[in-house]
Write a protein that holds these residues in place. Structure first.
Motif, PDB file in Angstrom:
ATOM      1  N   ALA A 143     -15.085 -44.391   1.888  1.00 42.91           N
ATOM      2  CA  ALA A 143     -14.015 -45.152   2.541  1.00 42.91           C
ATOM      3  C   ALA A 143     -13.443 -46.207   1.604  1.00 42.91           C
ATOM      4  O   ALA A 143     -12.216 -46.410   1.544  1.00 42.91           O
ATOM      5  CB  ALA A 143     -14.543 -45.805   3.820  1.00 42.91           C
ATOM      6  N   GLU A 144     -14.300 -46.876   0.859  1.00 42.72           N
ATOM      7  CA  GLU A 144     -13.849 -47.888  -0.096  1.00 42.72           C
ATOM      8  C   GLU A 144     -12.916 -47.268  -1.133  1.00 42.72           C
ATOM      9  O   GLU A 144     -11.856 -47.830  -1.461  1.00 42.72           O
ATOM     10  CB  GLU A 144     -15.061 -48.522  -0.776  1.00 42.72           C
ATOM     11  N   ALA A 145     -13.276 -46.110  -1.644  1.00 43.78           N
ATOM     12  CA  ALA A 145     -12.446 -45.452  -2.652  1.00 43.78           C
ATOM     13  C   ALA A 145     -11.121 -44.967  -2.060  1.00 43.78           C
ATOM     14  O   ALA A 145     -10.073 -45.048  -2.717  1.00 43.78           O
ATOM     15  CB  ALA A 145     -13.207 -44.283  -3.266  1.00 43.78           C
ATOM     16  N   LEU A 146     -11.134 -44.452  -0.838  1.00 45.05           N
ATOM     17  CA  LEU A 146      -9.896 -44.028  -0.200  1.00 45.05           C
ATOM     18  C   LEU A 146      -8.941 -45.207  -0.027  1.00 45.05           C
ATOM     19  O   LEU A 146      -7.727 -45.082  -0.277  1.00 45.05           O
ATOM     20  CB  LEU A 146     -10.187 -43.388   1.156  1.00 45.05           C
ATOM     21  N   ARG A 147      -9.476 -46.335   0.375  1.00 46.84           N
ATOM     22  CA  ARG A 147      -8.621 -47.520   0.525  1.00 46.84           C
ATOM     23  C   ARG A 147      -8.036 -47.943  -0.813  1.00 46.84           C
ATOM     24  O   ARG A 147      -6.853 -48.300  -0.906  1.00 46.84           O
ATOM     25  CB  ARG A 147      -9.424 -48.655   1.158  1.00 46.84           C
ATOM     26  N   GLU A 148      -8.835 -47.903  -1.857  1.00 47.46           N
ATOM     27  CA  GLU A 148      -8.334 -48.259  -3.183  1.00 47.46           C
ATOM     28  C   GLU A 148      -7.245 -47.305  -3.646  1.00 47.46           C
ATOM     29  O   GLU A 148      -6.340 -47.699  -4.400  1.00 47.46           O
ATOM     30  CB  GLU A 148      -9.485 -48.280  -4.183  1.00 47.46           C
ATOM     31  N   ALA A 149      -7.310 -46.043  -3.192  1.00 47.35           N
ATOM     32  CA  ALA A 149      -6.292 -45.063  -3.555  1.00 47.35           C
ATOM     33  C   ALA A 149      -5.017 -45.211  -2.736  1.00 47.35           C
ATOM     34  O   ALA A 149      -4.019 -44.546  -3.019  1.00 47.35           O
ATOM     35  CB  ALA A 149      -6.851 -43.649  -3.380  1.00 47.35           C
ATOM     36  N   GLY A 150      -5.050 -46.073  -1.725  1.00 48.87           N
ATOM     37  CA  GLY A 150      -3.863 -46.324  -0.922  1.00 48.87           C
ATOM     38  C   GLY A 150      -3.933 -45.837   0.510  1.00 48.87           C
ATOM     39  O   GLY A 150      -3.008 -46.082   1.297  1.00 48.87           O
ATOM     40  N   ALA A 151      -5.002 -45.162   0.885  1.00 52.44           N
ATOM     41  CA  ALA A 151      -5.142 -44.679   2.254  1.00 52.44           C
ATOM     42  C   ALA A 151      -5.574 -45.824   3.176  1.00 52.44           C
ATOM     43  O   ALA A 151      -6.179 -46.812   2.740  1.00 52.44           O
ATOM     44  CB  ALA A 151      -6.157 -43.549   2.316  1.00 52.44           C
ATOM     45  N   VAL A 152      -5.267 -45.650   4.438  1.00 54.88           N
ATOM     46  CA  VAL A 152      -5.755 -46.563   5.477  1.00 54.88           C
ATOM     47  C   VAL A 152      -6.927 -45.879   6.168  1.00 54.88           C
ATOM     48  O   VAL A 152      -6.796 -44.739   6.631  1.00 54.88           O
ATOM     49  CB  VAL A 152      -4.652 -46.888   6.500  1.00 54.88           C
ATOM     50  N   VAL A 153      -8.060 -46.526   6.199  1.00 58.97           N
ATOM     51  CA  VAL A 153      -9.241 -45.979   6.865  1.00 58.97           C
ATOM     52  C   VAL A 153      -9.661 -46.948   7.955  1.00 58.97           C
ATOM     53  O   VAL A 153     -10.025 -48.100   7.677  1.00 58.97           O
ATOM     54  CB  VAL A 153     -10.405 -45.757   5.882  1.00 58.97           C
ATOM     55  N   ARG A 154      -9.609 -46.476   9.198  1.00 56.86           N
ATOM     56  CA  ARG A 154      -9.994 -47.303  10.336  1.00 56.86           C
ATOM     57  C   ARG A 154     -11.156 -46.631  11.055  1.00 56.86           C
ATOM     58  O   ARG A 154     -11.094 -45.441  11.379  1.00 56.86           O
ATOM     59  CB  ARG A 154      -8.808 -47.500  11.276  1.00 56.86           C
ATOM     60  N   THR A 155     -12.194 -47.378  11.291  1.00 55.45           N
ATOM     61  CA  THR A 155     -13.355 -46.866  12.010  1.00 55.45           C
ATOM     62  C   THR A 155     -13.472 -47.573  13.349  1.00 55.45           C
ATOM     63  O   THR A 155     -12.887 -48.640  13.566  1.00 55.45           O
ATOM     64  CB  THR A 155     -14.636 -47.070  11.195  1.00 55.45           C
ATOM     65  N   GLY A 156     -14.229 -46.961  14.267  1.00 53.11           N
ATOM     66  CA  GLY A 156     -14.424 -47.552  15.576  1.00 53.11           C
ATOM     67  C   GLY A 156     -13.181 -47.525  16.442  1.00 53.11           C
ATOM     68  O   GLY A 156     -13.008 -48.381  17.316  1.00 53.11           O
ATOM     69  N   VAL A 157     -12.278 -46.543  16.214  1.00 52.91           N
ATOM     70  CA  VAL A 157     -11.064 -46.432  17.022  1.00 52.91           C
ATOM     71  C   VAL A 157     -11.036 -45.061  17.684  1.00 52.91           C
ATOM     72  O   VAL A 157     -11.485 -44.069  17.119  1.00 52.91           O
ATOM     73  CB  VAL A 157      -9.789 -46.638  16.173  1.00 52.91           C
ATOM     74  N   SER A 158     -10.504 -45.006  18.888  1.00 51.75           N
ATOM     75  CA  SER A 158     -10.461 -43.754  19.645  1.00 51.75           C
ATOM     76  C   SER A 158      -9.034 -43.389  19.981  1.00 51.75           C
ATOM     77  O   SER A 158      -8.251 -44.230  20.449  1.00 51.75           O
ATOM     78  CB  SER A 158     -11.260 -43.883  20.952  1.00 51.75           C
ATOM     79  N   ALA A 159      -8.692 -42.125  19.740  1.00 52.78           N
ATOM     80  CA  ALA A 159      -7.384 -41.604  20.131  1.00 52.78           C
ATOM     81  C   ALA A 159      -7.414 -41.263  21.613  1.00 52.78           C
ATOM     82  O   ALA A 159      -8.316 -40.571  22.087  1.00 52.78           O
ATOM     83  CB  ALA A 159      -7.041 -40.371  19.311  1.00 52.78           C
ATOM     84  N   GLU A 160      -6.403 -41.753  22.350  1.00 50.10           N
ATOM     85  CA  GLU A 160      -6.345 -41.533  23.798  1.00 50.10           C
ATOM     86  C   GLU A 160      -5.245 -40.558  24.199  1.00 50.10           C
ATOM     87  O   GLU A 160      -5.323 -39.914  25.246  1.00 50.10           O
ATOM     88  CB  GLU A 160      -6.114 -42.872  24.513  1.00 50.10           C
ATOM     89  N   ALA A 161      -4.201 -40.439  23.368  1.00 41.99           N
ATOM     90  CA  ALA A 161      -3.091 -39.540  23.687  1.00 41.99           C
ATOM     91  C   ALA A 161      -2.275 -39.300  22.429  1.00 41.99           C
ATOM     92  O   ALA A 161      -2.404 -40.029  21.437  1.00 41.99           O
ATOM     93  CB  ALA A 161      -2.212 -40.127  24.791  1.00 41.99           C
ATOM     94  N   VAL A 162      -1.444 -38.247  22.483  1.00 36.66           N
ATOM     95  CA  VAL A 162      -0.569 -37.905  21.364  1.00 36.66           C
ATOM     96  C   VAL A 162       0.834 -37.668  21.914  1.00 36.66           C
ATOM     97  O   VAL A 162       0.995 -37.033  22.968  1.00 36.66           O
ATOM     98  CB  VAL A 162      -1.070 -36.651  20.627  1.00 36.66           C
ATOM     99  N   VAL A 163       1.835 -38.168  21.196  1.00 28.85           N
ATOM    100  CA  VAL A 163       3.223 -38.006  21.626  1.00 28.85           C
ATOM    101  C   VAL A 163       4.021 -37.419  20.469  1.00 28.85           C
ATOM    102  O   VAL A 163       3.988 -37.949  19.348  1.00 28.85           O
ATOM    103  CB  VAL A 163       3.844 -39.344  22.054  1.00 28.85           C
TER     104      VAL A 163
END
Length: 477
Positions: free
Chosen positions: A224-244
């Motif tokens: 996750a640390e390396a992905l963030r350094e590469a420019g990605a956003v990494v969020r943990t502890g989040v739940s998807a509830e719906a998609v539009v």
């Protein structure tokens, strides 16, 4: 319905596991039919291991090059995405299976294209591409090797959003501007690495507290640390509830628990796997459609002596190399039983015809940057299993070979030792090139090599493998 054509063995599913069963049974002189509804070679060859590694290899090579003095300036630009896709297409055979089909013919197997279903004991009905029906009867065994499929949770709006699964993620023809990834396991981590490097702005939304939840905690943290350094956003502890996604095109929006909305151009759902057994006729032999098939250590069904299941579908280990391993076991077991030389097998484990590596010496490599590789249980898993263990950690960057491999090398290694027997139970390595370390650990775990003996397996200098010496030194204190 036509009259049944008899074979010694009928294999349902032509992926790597099914192919390896065919290889063993044909080599033993058993007539074998293989039924495949898509491409011979299966998920791994066309939509998983092979294309994903073809996409990832340029990303990892560029990352390594940027850490090497004298080379860093030459690899600072973007990847040639057209060349990467061409390389991927070559390794998938352009999604054609002519070569695989030719191999089946060369070993003496009979390929039937179509959808196969059980129709009672030892009997399979195949519906071909034109709707024609073929009936097969197996003298000795039917082997289910139909693998697994991606699971898409039934979120509100998901059906009309046309989300990617691992198939679309590995076969896409261009990089989306913004890629949302729901999930935190291997597919999520690898595809985040690949598509971020190919030009997408990646956002990972993981429900759990970290990526790679089945490995040691530091593995997911470093990735996750390396992905963030590469420019990605990494969020943990989040739940998807719906998609539009209006009209099934345009931007896709993921609604998180609490109402927050995250928007992207494509959505990859990397949320687990399920067995491809829902339309396999399991009900005709008293089993539940859609379930995993439980097997013994020779991969024979616990319900029927003629039924075997190898690879993902038996849920022992959802990894291609383990499915191939199980297939070799099952093929040998079928051949031995057909020859009447395996009566002792029915009373317990029996040497070469019993699978054990998919239980206690299970290796896995994750081709992220940094790579993560492991075999055996994590520290927490070993403790839950009741072992008296000790974990020994070492900073991989402090190994001479790692420092020469790349400037600023960051990584970590852990070995988990059974204190009562003084043997290795598990090991985890995270760092550039770390995937090549795991086989040595696999040999130590599978062979139950005493720690005292590992001192005499001297690593070459200066290689990253010198980590073994440092771990042993740390263990002895």
């Amino acid at each position: 319905m036509s009259e049944a054509v008899e074979y010694d063995v009928v294999v349902l599913g032509g992926g790597p596991a099914g192919e390896n069963v065919v290889d063993r049974t044909c080599a033993a002189g058993l007539s074998t039919a293989l039924v495949e509804s898509e491409l011979v070679g299966g998920e791994c060859s066309y939509w998983a291991c092979i294309p994903s590694k073809a996409l990832l290899r340029p990303a990892l090579a560029r990352a390594d090059g940027r850490r090497v003095p004298g080379l860093a300036g030459a690899v600072g630009g973007p990847l040639d995405t057209a060349a990467v896709f061409t390389h991927r297409d070559y390794w998938t055979g352009h999604w054609k299976d002519d070569g695989q089909a030719d191999w089946l013919e060369s070993v003496g197997a009979h390929l039937l294209r179509g959808h196969g279903r059980l129709d009672g004991p030892r009997r399979v009905v195949v519906t071909g591409p034109e709707g024609e029906h073929h009936v097969l009867a197996a003298r000795h065994a039917v082997v289910v090797a139909t693998g697994s499929r991606a699971v898409i949770p039934p979120l509100p709006g998901i059906a009309g959003a046309r989300p990617w699964t691992s198939r679309e993620a590995t076969s896409a023809r261009q990089a989306p501007g913004r890629l949302l990834i729901v999930g935190g396991s291997v597919v999520a981590a690898e595809m985040a690495t690949a598509w971020q490097a190919l030009g997408s702005r990646v956002t990972v939304l993981a429900r759990g507290p970290r990526l790679l939840p089945r490995m040691e905690p530091f593995a997911g943290e470093l990735v996750a640390e390396a992905l963030r350094e590469a420019g990605a956003v990494v969020r943990t502890g989040v739940s998807a509830e719906a998609v539009v996604r209006d009209g099934g095109s345009g931007p896709v929006r993921v609604v998180l628990e609490g109402g927050e909305i995250v928007e992207g151009d494509e959505l990859l759902m990397a949320t687990g796997r399920a067995p491809r057994t829902e339309d396999l006729g399991l009900d005709t032999v008293g089993l539940m459609p859609g379930d995993w098939i439980e097997v013994d250590d020779s991969c024979r069904s616990e319900a029927h002596e003629w039924l075997y299941a190898v690879g993902d579908v038996n849920h022992r280990a959802l990894l291609t190399h383990q499915g191939k391993y199980q297939a070799r076991i099952a093929g040998a077991a079928i051949a031995a039983r057909a020859a009447g030389t395996a009566a002792a097998a029915d009373t317990g484990p029996w040497g070469a015809h019993a699978a054990t590596a998919d239980v206690r010496a299970l290796p896995q490599a994750v081709f992220t940057d940094p790579e993560a590789a492991a075999v055996g249980p994590t520290l927490a898993e070993a403790e839950r299993a009741g072992h008296r263990v000790r974990a020994v950690d070492f900073d991989l960057g402090k190994v001479s070979g790692a420092g020469l491999y790349a400037d600023g090398y960051r990584g970590r290694a852990r070995m988990v030792v059974d204190l009562d027997r003084e043997v290795l139970l598990g090991a985890t390595f995270v760092g550039p090139g770390a995937a090549e370390l795991v086989h040595a650990a696999t040999i130590a775990v599978a062979g139950e090599v005493p720690i005292g003996r590992l001192w005499h397996a001297v690593p070459a200098f200066p290689t990253i493998s010198e980590i073994w010496l440092r771990l042993l030194e740390a263990y002895r204190g």
